[in-house]
Scaffold this active site. Structure first.
Site, PDB file in Angstrom:
ATOM      1  N   SER A 167       0.188   8.125   3.714  1.00  0.00           N
ATOM      2  CA  SER A 167      -0.123   6.788   4.222  1.00  0.00           C
ATOM      3  C   SER A 167       0.604   6.430   5.509  1.00  0.00           C
ATOM      4  O   SER A 167       1.631   7.014   5.860  1.00  0.00           O
ATOM      5  CB  SER A 167       0.186   5.745   3.153  1.00  0.00           C
ATOM      6  OG  SER A 167      -0.736   5.837   2.096  1.00  0.00           O
ATOM      7  N   ASN A 197      -7.171   6.240  -2.790  1.00  0.00           N
ATOM      8  CA  ASN A 197      -6.044   5.380  -3.126  1.00  0.00           C
ATOM      9  C   ASN A 197      -5.727   4.481  -1.938  1.00  0.00           C
ATOM     10  O   ASN A 197      -6.570   3.676  -1.542  1.00  0.00           O
ATOM     11  CB  ASN A 197      -4.855   6.148  -3.713  1.00  0.00           C
ATOM     12  CG  ASN A 197      -4.339   7.313  -2.906  1.00  0.00           C
ATOM     13  OD1 ASN A 197      -5.011   8.339  -2.782  1.00  0.00           O
ATOM     14  ND2 ASN A 197      -3.126   7.201  -2.373  1.00  0.00           N
ATOM     15  N   ASP A 198      -4.555   4.549  -1.354  1.00  0.00           N
ATOM     16  CA  ASP A 198      -4.059   3.530  -0.432  1.00  0.00           C
ATOM     17  C   ASP A 198      -4.997   3.224   0.738  1.00  0.00           C
ATOM     18  O   ASP A 198      -5.492   4.140   1.405  1.00  0.00           O
ATOM     19  CB  ASP A 198      -2.733   3.976   0.191  1.00  0.00           C
ATOM     20  CG  ASP A 198      -1.714   4.462  -0.802  1.00  0.00           C
ATOM     21  OD1 ASP A 198      -2.034   4.559  -1.997  1.00  0.00           O
ATOM     22  OD2 ASP A 198      -0.586   4.761  -0.378  1.00  0.00           O
ATOM     23  N   PRO A 199      -5.176   1.934   1.053  1.00  0.00           N
ATOM     24  CA  PRO A 199      -5.768   1.575   2.350  1.00  0.00           C
ATOM     25  C   PRO A 199      -4.758   1.866   3.448  1.00  0.00           C
ATOM     26  O   PRO A 199      -3.563   1.595   3.299  1.00  0.00           O
ATOM     27  CB  PRO A 199      -6.038   0.075   2.217  1.00  0.00           C
ATOM     28  CG  PRO A 199      -5.053  -0.402   1.205  1.00  0.00           C
ATOM     29  CD  PRO A 199      -4.822   0.745   0.262  1.00  0.00           C
TER      30      PRO A 199
END
EC number: 3.2.1.26
Length: 577
Positions: free
Chosen positions: A123, A62-64
């Site tokens: 994140s 998912n998130d960078p």
């Protein structure tokens, strides 16, 4: 079709030798689950796995997180499940590149191994300190079952290693914890820090009460001890703010970017809205005395701009000191089912990196795929001065189009044929597109059918619909849509229409469109990057060399293809896949 690997550059050969036997220890030991009989064969076909978008060989992403440039290498960290194709067991996976297009995976950089992140490493962002050392701020989960969130810090174990393969976590973690009265389960995703007046500052996303999303502001003199400011940088009654991002802009129209600590007269504040799963931003002023951010548009918090009007979330920008630009990275989840993802053995991709800058109007950002992507262009065809009559379509032939880059300039000669815009739709572009999809004829509607089968049983439409001006002296209203409702005959797919208005003057009849077509993703840029839409699609017929490309006209006025150029896209080095 030109999907072979590019010839390896010397830096890739060197790195592969360095990492021989080390990369993908986690990945290679895992295999996709056997596909249930209910899963269509096309879904698990390797021809639906993207060719040039970022993804690991297997499993969920998912998130960078924490993108940065260090000692000749671009680094990208990302939320990753090493054990399967659904969310869970999250670590910070780590890949490196010298061009943001060809990627090599390293071992995960951050894993749950200290008390303040033992239940999850979520994140965060990277900051380059004055001595050139990078630091990572990230959210840790330190209690079971309730997702109690704190902020941690990590540093490279060996700062002389350009690949930053090992990271250490100081004993003084966590560096920020929720205080009494704060919602500890909605307190996450620290930003890149910026420095001014002897203090570092960072933002952390949060939620106050049931509705107020906010960007908590923290200060530190030493990047070790962080103290929360009395008030947030900004807040609004929108719901939880995830993955906040805050950065300065150059003057309108200037494409160069600024380092996060460089002062400016204009800033962007972005958040990922947990309620809608979209990324929103405003352009505004940062008052460094009061330490508050004020959007230029007073209603901007509630009628906000989006980076992308499609499947694009949890984005992160960073300043690239090599080419002096700000680069935007974002996550696109799957639009199929969990059952399908488990059968495939993978889920999630990242959008193509985009350069972002302030539009000459000063009202919004412009976005464009980074120039390095053009190195993947192969065989091409061109079409010029081709008229497409009302109700007709024109096929672009001479190349494979299931993995392609298409740029087209279009011209409509009869804007007087445009429909009136029904005020009942207000500014709801998505609802308008749902009611006025690509197959609804009449008025002025034109664009591309991509990933289309020969008989048009399957097709994904990327198109414009033009409406009459709302009042005397006003410009025509331009709606840009991606309509995947006929993209696949496979069952159990989420196929929403995505749409955004394009703030452009089409009075001359001219408009441009660029679409990046990559097997199961269509990423489009309207009017030079004013409006962007990414959509996930899963054709069952229009796969490989059975995918076709058309320019269509479902309106009442002639459309001219002033110029179209399409390229087959080669496959880059992609994390060993």
């Amino acid at each position: 079709m030109g999907t072979r690997l590019l010839a390896l550059a010397p830096w890739l050969l060197l790195l592969l030798l360095q990492l021989a036997g080390a990369s993908h220890v986690v990945h290679r030991s895992l295999e996709a689950e056997q596909a249930p009989s209910s899963v269509p064969a096309s879904i698990v076909s390797p021809l639906l796995r993207t060719g040039y978008h970022f993804q690991p060989p297997m499993n969920w992403i998912n998130d960078p997180n924490g993108p940065l440039y260090y000692k000749g290498w671009y680094h990208l960290f990302y939320q990753y499940n090493p054990k399967g194709a659904v969310w869970g067991n999250i670590v910070w996976a780590h890949s490196v590149s010298q061009d943001l297009i060809n990627w090599i995976a390293l071992e995960p950089a951050i894993k749950p191994d200290i008390p303040s992140d033992q239940y999850g490493c979520w994140s965060g962002s990277a900051t380059i300190l004055p001595d050139g050392t990078p630091a990572i701020l990230y959210t840790g989960i330190d209690r079971p079952n309730i997702n109690y969130q704190v902020q941690n810090i990590a540093f490279p174990k060996n700062a002389s290693d350009p690949l930053l393969r090992e990271w250490v976590k100081p004993a003084y973690n966590p560096v920020a914890t929720p205080e009494p009265g704060m919602n500890a389960t909605q307190f996450r995703d620290p930003t890149t820090a910026w420095y001014a007046d002897g203090h570092w500052r960072m933002l952390v996303g949060g939620l106050k009460g049931a509705r107020r999303g906010l960007a908590y502001l923290y200060r530190s003199r030493d990047f070790k001890t962080w103290v929360r400011a009395k008030h947030p940088l900004h807040s609004a009654l929108t719901g939880m703010w995830e993955c906040p991002d805050f950065f300065p802009l150059q003057a309108p129209g200037l494409q160069a970017g600024l380092d996060t600590s460089v002062p400016s007269s204009k800033y962007v504040l972005k958040n990922s809205l947990d309620l809608t799963r979209y990324d929103y931003y405003t352009v505004g002023i940062y008052n460094k005395v009061t330490e508050r951010y004020v959007p230029d548009n007073p209603a901007g918090d509630y009628h906000r701009l989006r980076y992308d009007y499609g499947n694009f979330y949890a984005s992160k920008t960073f300043f690239d000191p090599v080419k002096h630009r700000r680069i935007l990275l974002g996550w696109a989840n799957e639009s199929d089912s969990v059952t399908y993802d488990k059968a495939k053995g993978w889920a999630g991709i990242h959008a193509i990196p985009r350069k972002v800058w302030l539009d000459p109007s000063g009202k919004q950002l412009l976005q464009w795929p980074i120039e390095e992507l053009e190195k993947l262009r192969g065989k091409s065809v061109s079409v010029s001065d081709k008229v497409v009559k009302p109700g007709e379509h024109f096929q672009v032939t001479g190349l494979g189009t299931y993995q392609a880059d298409v740029e087209v300039s279009l011209e409509v000669s009869g804007l007087e044929k445009a429909e009136a815009l029904d005020p009942a739709f207000g500014d709801d572009a998505e609802r308008l597109c749902g009611a006025k999809g690509a197959d609804v004829r009449g008025g002025v509607v034109f664009g591309l059918w991509v990933l289309a089968s020969a008989g048009l049983e399957e097709k994904t439409a990327v198109f414009f619909r033009v409406f009459k001006p709302a009042g005397h002296g006003a410009k025509p209203v331009v709606l840009m849509c991606t309509d995947p409702t006929k993209s696949s005959l496979s069952p159990d797919l989420y196929k929403p229409t995505f749409a955004g208005f394009v703030d452009t003057d089409i009075s001359s009849g001219k408009i441009s469109l660029r679409s990046l077509i990559d097997r199961s993703v269509v990423e489009s840029f309207g009017a030079g990057g004013k409006t962007c839409i990414l959509s996930r699609v899963y054709p069952s017929m229009a796969i490989g060399d059975k995918a076709h490309l058309y320019v269509f006209n479902n309106g009442e006025a002639d459309i001219k293809i002033s110029h179209l150029k399409a390229w087959e896209m080669k496959k880059p080095l992609m994390n060993g896949a």
